[in-house]
Write an enzyme that holds these catalytic residues in place. Structure first.
Site, PDB file in Angstrom:
ATOM      1  N   GLU A 122       0.820  -1.223   0.000  1.00  0.00           N
ATOM      2  CA  GLU A 122       0.000   0.000   0.000  1.00  0.00           C
ATOM      3  C   GLU A 122       0.849   1.267   0.000  1.00  0.00           C
ATOM      4  O   GLU A 122       0.460   2.294   0.544  1.00  0.00           O
ATOM      5  CB  GLU A 122      -0.999  -0.019   1.161  1.00  0.00           C
ATOM      6  CG  GLU A 122      -1.971  -1.183   1.062  1.00  0.00           C
ATOM      7  CD  GLU A 122      -3.131  -1.110   2.042  1.00  0.00           C
ATOM      8  OE1 GLU A 122      -3.059  -0.297   2.985  1.00  0.00           O
ATOM      9  OE2 GLU A 122      -4.102  -1.866   1.858  1.00  0.00           O
ATOM     10  N   GLU A 227      -5.234  -8.782   0.396  1.00  0.00           N
ATOM     11  CA  GLU A 227      -5.715  -8.728   1.778  1.00  0.00           C
ATOM     12  C   GLU A 227      -7.213  -8.497   1.773  1.00  0.00           C
ATOM     13  O   GLU A 227      -7.728  -7.694   0.987  1.00  0.00           O
ATOM     14  CB  GLU A 227      -5.092  -7.559   2.567  1.00  0.00           C
ATOM     15  CG  GLU A 227      -3.659  -7.691   2.963  1.00  0.00           C
ATOM     16  CD  GLU A 227      -3.176  -6.479   3.765  1.00  0.00           C
ATOM     17  OE1 GLU A 227      -2.036  -6.510   4.230  1.00  0.00           O
ATOM     18  OE2 GLU A 227      -3.940  -5.496   3.907  1.00  0.00           O
TER      19      GLU A 227
END
Length: 308
Positions: A122, A227
């Site tokens: 991220e 995720e």
């Protein structure tokens, strides 16, 4: 509804996604419940628990140098028949260098047990790199790995679904062998009545955009949901998204099992509770508990069935 149209379109464009059930993996931390570093035997016990509860033989990490994890997890993986996605944290040069060194240090001996390497978690979402800058980092990792092993090791990155759907990550598409798309309906404050729809919609928006940029599904990198998850009892609520073990079980059965049934590979976040973690600050500015996201508790006990 919009979810059905987007999901159906993406899957028609990518028939490989529905050719077989998807593969399930788990995000796995480097520390024990008390915050001390895991040893090889700790990882072996983790693997035994994950395999028994879910049948999975795959985990991913985030920083190969943290707690010297690569040196401990790889022999454990080999002994237990697991595959590992090793992680590089590229946000600062020192961590990039340390993680890359840790991976090249084990790649020669354990290449067959390394599923791949993610460079970044991220980092586009946090704005620490442009797509072009991250692509350059991925290329650097590929070159380094080719220098230590003749066994091909896939290299890619993991980032939030919206950073692929909106084009921020376009430059990464041509550089990566695999892309992990993270998607949490929970962090979009979705109640259980719309959580699975939101999750599927987010994943398919990102996958569809990546495939378009690549020139078609057959030219795209290997795509995973990197995720997703739901906090259990003791976790923090986020708007209409309510933490709780019953809710996590419902989300798992609906969203996780549903995505796997559609042939999408995914990693559940995360394998075990991590009581040592401090609170994080969410987008709403409020503290958010990070310790109760495990599919299993810190003692490796299951909270609900992990088999679909």
């Amino acid at each position: 509804m919009r979810f059905s149209i987007l999901a159906s379109t993406a899957l028609v464009a990518a028939p490989a996604l529905v050719s077989a059930a998807g593969t399930l993996g788990f995000a796995l931390g480097t520390k024990k419940a008390d915050g001390t570093c895991k040893s090889q035997s700790d990882y072996e016990s983790d693997f035994d628990a994950i395999s028994a509860a879910s049948g999975s033989k795959l985990v991913r990490g985030y920083s190969a140098s943290d707690c010297k994890s690569a040196a401990s997890i790889m022999p454990a993986a080999k002994s237990k028949g697991f595959q590992v996605v090793l992680g590089i944290w590229p946000d600062v040069q020192s961590s990039f260098d340390a993680d890359l060194s840790a991976i090249t240090g084990v790649a020669g001996k354990y290449a067959d047990s390394i599923y791949g390497v993610t460079c970044g978690s991220e980092t586009l979402y946090r704005g620490n790199f442009t797509g072009e800058e991250l692509a350059d980092k991925i290329k650097t990792v590929k070159t380094a790995l080719k220098g230590v092993t003749s066994t091909p090791i896939k290299v890619g990155t993991a980032d939030s679904w919206n950073k692929f759907a909106d084009g921020t990550g376009d430059a990464v598409v041509g550089a990566a062998d695999m892309i992990f798309v993270n998607a949490f309906a929970f962090w979009q404050a979705q109640g259980l009545d719309n959580a699975t729809n939101t999750y599927f919609d987010d994943i398919m928006q990102a996958f569809g955009h990546i495939q378009t940029v690549a020139g078609g599904p057959d030219k795209a990198p290997e795509l995973w949901n990197g995720e997703t998850g739901w906090p259990t009892d003791g976790g923090s609520d986020y708007g209409a998204a309510k933490a709780g073990t019953t809710n996590a079980k419902t989300y798992y059965q609906s969203a996780i099992c549903g995505m796997l049934a559609w042939g999408v590979n995914l990693f559940y976040f995360e394998a075990f509770d991590e009581p040592w973690k401090p609170d994080s600050i969410g987008d709403n500015g409020k503290p958010a508990d990070e310790t109760h996201w495990g599919a299993m508790d810190a003692n490796r006990g299951t909270k609900f069935s992990l088999k679909c």
